[in-house]
Motif scaffolding. Structure first.
Motif, PDB file in Angstrom:
ATOM      1  N   CYS A 264      29.869  30.994   7.166  1.00 54.54           N
ATOM      2  CA  CYS A 264      29.025  30.487   8.245  1.00 54.54           C
ATOM      3  C   CYS A 264      28.971  28.968   8.215  1.00 54.54           C
ATOM      4  CB  CYS A 264      27.619  31.078   8.127  1.00 54.54           C
ATOM      5  SG  CYS A 264      26.492  30.607   9.456  1.00 54.54           S
TER       6      CYS A 264
ATOM      7  N   LYS B 256      32.174  27.495   9.559  1.00 58.78           N
ATOM      8  CA  LYS B 256      32.197  27.619  11.020  1.00 58.78           C
ATOM      9  C   LYS B 256      31.311  26.549  11.669  1.00 58.78           C
ATOM     10  CE  LYS B 256      32.219  31.666  13.104  1.00 58.78           C
ATOM     11  NZ  LYS B 256      31.916  33.070  13.478  1.00 58.78           N
TER      12      LYS B 256
ATOM     13  N   ALA C   4      32.596  23.752  14.214  1.00 58.38           N
ATOM     14  CA  ALA C   4      32.045  23.784  15.572  1.00 58.38           C
ATOM     15  C   ALA C   4      31.336  22.467  15.905  1.00 58.38           C
ATOM     16  CB  ALA C   4      31.083  24.958  15.725  1.00 58.38           C
ATOM     17  N   TYR C   5      30.626  21.921  14.927  1.00 59.31           N
ATOM     18  CA  TYR C   5      29.931  20.641  15.131  1.00 59.31           C
ATOM     19  C   TYR C   5      30.947  19.532  15.417  1.00 59.31           C
ATOM     20  CZ  TYR C   5      27.139  16.476  14.130  1.00 59.31           C
ATOM     21  OH  TYR C   5      26.522  15.247  14.226  1.00 59.31           O
TER      22      TYR C   5
ATOM     23  N   GLU D 196      32.522  19.811  18.841  1.00 61.94           N
ATOM     24  CA  GLU D 196      31.600  19.386  19.901  1.00 61.94           C
ATOM     25  C   GLU D 196      31.433  17.866  19.921  1.00 61.94           C
ATOM     26  OE1 GLU D 196      26.852  19.774  21.046  1.00 61.94           O
ATOM     27  OE2 GLU D 196      27.717  21.109  19.540  1.00 61.94           O
TER      28      GLU D 196
ATOM     29  N   ARG E   7      38.658  19.021  18.734  1.00 62.46           N
ATOM     30  CA  ARG E   7      38.993  20.286  18.074  1.00 62.46           C
ATOM     31  C   ARG E   7      39.997  20.125  16.931  1.00 62.46           C
ATOM     32  NH1 ARG E   7      36.660  24.467  20.461  1.00 62.46           N
ATOM     33  NH2 ARG E   7      35.890  24.210  22.601  1.00 62.46           N
TER      34      ARG E   7
ATOM     35  N   THR F  43      24.105  24.137  16.702  1.00 66.88           N
ATOM     36  CA  THR F  43      25.571  24.237  16.769  1.00 66.88           C
ATOM     37  C   THR F  43      26.042  25.656  17.063  1.00 66.88           C
ATOM     38  OG1 THR F  43      25.891  22.336  15.308  1.00 66.88           O
ATOM     39  CG2 THR F  43      27.713  23.888  15.477  1.00 66.88           C
ATOM     40  N   LEU F  44      25.488  26.637  16.392  1.00 67.85           N
ATOM     41  CA  LEU F  44      25.871  28.025  16.654  1.00 67.85           C
ATOM     42  C   LEU F  44      24.875  28.639  17.634  1.00 67.85           C
ATOM     43  CD1 LEU F  44      27.006  29.519  13.210  1.00 67.85           C
ATOM     44  CD2 LEU F  44      28.390  28.475  15.018  1.00 67.85           C
ATOM     45  N   GLY F  45      25.338  28.865  18.852  1.00 69.06           N
ATOM     46  CA  GLY F  45      24.479  29.450  19.875  1.00 69.06           C
ATOM     47  C   GLY F  45      24.760  30.919  20.084  1.00 69.06           C
TER      48      GLY F  45
ATOM     49  N   GLY G 177      26.006  34.419  20.584  1.00 70.33           N
ATOM     50  CA  GLY G 177      27.296  35.074  20.458  1.00 70.33           C
ATOM     51  C   GLY G 177      28.304  34.372  19.568  1.00 70.33           C
ATOM     52  N   LYS G 178      27.946  33.245  18.984  1.00 72.79           N
ATOM     53  CA  LYS G 178      28.885  32.471  18.172  1.00 72.79           C
ATOM     54  C   LYS G 178      29.069  33.029  16.754  1.00 72.79           C
ATOM     55  CE  LYS G 178      30.050  28.954  20.891  1.00 72.79           C
ATOM     56  NZ  LYS G 178      31.443  28.603  21.219  1.00 72.79           N
ATOM     57  N   HIS G 179      28.145  33.847  16.303  1.00 72.73           N
ATOM     58  CA  HIS G 179      28.245  34.404  14.954  1.00 72.73           C
ATOM     59  C   HIS G 179      27.392  35.661  14.886  1.00 72.73           C
ATOM     60  CE1 HIS G 179      29.681  34.198  10.935  1.00 72.73           C
ATOM     61  NE2 HIS G 179      28.549  33.889  10.355  1.00 72.73           N
TER      62      HIS G 179
END
Length: 385
Positions: free
Chosen positions: A108, A111, A115-116, A119, A123, A270-272, A274-276
């Protein structure tokens, strides 16, 4: 067939088990199939925070088990929410994601870092700096994060994007940042599987400074060091730093599987949706155990951990048969003149259970181990070495 024969026939041979079946226990004492008593200095590898069959913990877990053993993360759950509140309140972190293990917590965190960076930068910014001699888990990605080649054999190709720095070499870390698009720095303040070796204070603080200057997430892996093990709630608190992400597991549940990934303000959102996810993450029974554990890790207990640690170090350092003693709190590695495996075998024969970390005897006793039992165990170690 007895348990050992059944195990050999039906369970994959991935573990080098000791020739011992633990059938019961209480506190820091455990008993084998023949009723022989042992002082437990391993606690399931830093899991049984208050030892075996702790009355308060059993009561908390049983009470929840009688209400609801599992929902799913499609519904709200009070124990899950309360553990998250306790973790955030006591660390200053903002949000928590629950899984079931340290490896999941570290997955986690990786990820989140990527992801941070995707954003905030782009990428292609996905590299994670970890450290040689580290250990972060056994999934393909956390294995890739682990800075020990021995764990990589047979599992290539590994997940790409990990850079292994030398502990203490801040210039090397700076070069990695200058030459690569780095999303995170991931470290254990005490490398447990790497031999119970604490990182230098100045080095850890320099890593924090570098991370802030370059907008890189600083991740501290507290899977083994956390939950009071080092004399503070989390080991980074001994270093006076503030990570962006903290992962923990093992002792958090007190004996039930739970992992947690805590994030600070920088990566709070950062994790919204459905992201995890995790089917069993935040399970109400495991969460009830964790809530009981956290509620009892107070200043008195932590000061007791430090006092017991000081006793162990003073008792063992410089003694015949001991080359060095390393670690922090009740996470201790002993480099013995004799082969560590031989020492562990003889200790077991004399009624003391210890485990190994590389070439060292590793001690991870319950945080509340009674002093008379600890003294007896230490005297046995001195006798054996």
């Amino acid at each position: 067939m007895d348990t050992k024969a059944l195990d050999k026939q039906y369970i994959m041979g991935t573990y080098g088990r000791f020739p011992l079946e633990i059938v019961s226990g209480k506190g820091s004492l455990v008993y084998d199939e023949n009723g022989k008593e042992y002082i437990d200095l391993g606690t399931g590898i830093a899991v049984n925070t208050f030892g075996i069959a702790d009355d308060e913990w059993v009561e908390a877990v049983t009470a929840q088990l009688m209400k609801c053993q599992h929902t799913s993360n499609l519904y709200y759950s009070e124990p899950c929410a309360k553990v998250a509140e306790a973790l955030c309140t006591r660390t200053g972190m903002k949000k928590v994601f629950f899984g079931n293990s340290g490896a999941e917590a570290n997955e986690c965190a990786i990820k989140i870092a990527r992801a941070y960076a995707a954003e905030k930068k782009d990428r292609d910014t996905y590299f994670i700096i970890t450290f040689k001699n580290s250990f972060h888990g056994r999934t393909i990605t956390t294995l890739s994060a682990t800075g020990q080649d021995v764990f990589h054999v047979d599992f290539t190709p590994l997940t790409e994007g990990f850079l292994y720095a030398e502990v203490g070499d801040i210039e090397g870390v700076e070069r990695f940042i200058a030459e690569n698009k780095v999303a995170g720095i991931m470290l254990e303040t005490v490398q447990g599987e790497g031999g119970v070796v604490p990182m230098p204070l100045s080095f850890v603080r320099s890593l924090e400074k570098l991370a802030k200057e370059n907008d890189i997430l600083l991740i501290v892996d507290e899977v083994q060091t956390g939950n009071g093990r080092t004399g503070e709630l989390y080991s980074y608190m001994n270093y006076g730093i503030t990570p962006d992400v903290v992962t923990t597991a093992k002792g958090l549940g007190g004996g039930l599987p739970i992992g947690a990934c805590l994030v600070g303000e920088k990566a709070e959102f950062t994790l919204g949706l459905g992201k995890h996810g995790s089917t069993f993450g935040g399970n109400p029974v495991a969460a009830a155990g964790a809530l009981n554990v956290l509620s009892r890790i107070d200043r008195d207990l932590l000061d007791g951990v430090k006092a017991k640690s000081e006793y162990i170090f003073k008792s063992l350092e410089g003694k015949k048969g001991i080359e060095s003693v390393t670690g922090l709190g009740l996470m201790i590695g002993i480099k013995t003149v004799r082969d560590a495996s031989e020492v562990i075998t003889e200790l077991r024969e004399k009624g003391v259970l210890a485990i190994k970390a590389k070439d060292k005897v590793r001690l991870l006793p319950a945080l509340n181990i009674p002093m008379p039992l600890l003294e007896k165990a230490v005297n046995t170690i001195l006798e054996v070495v």
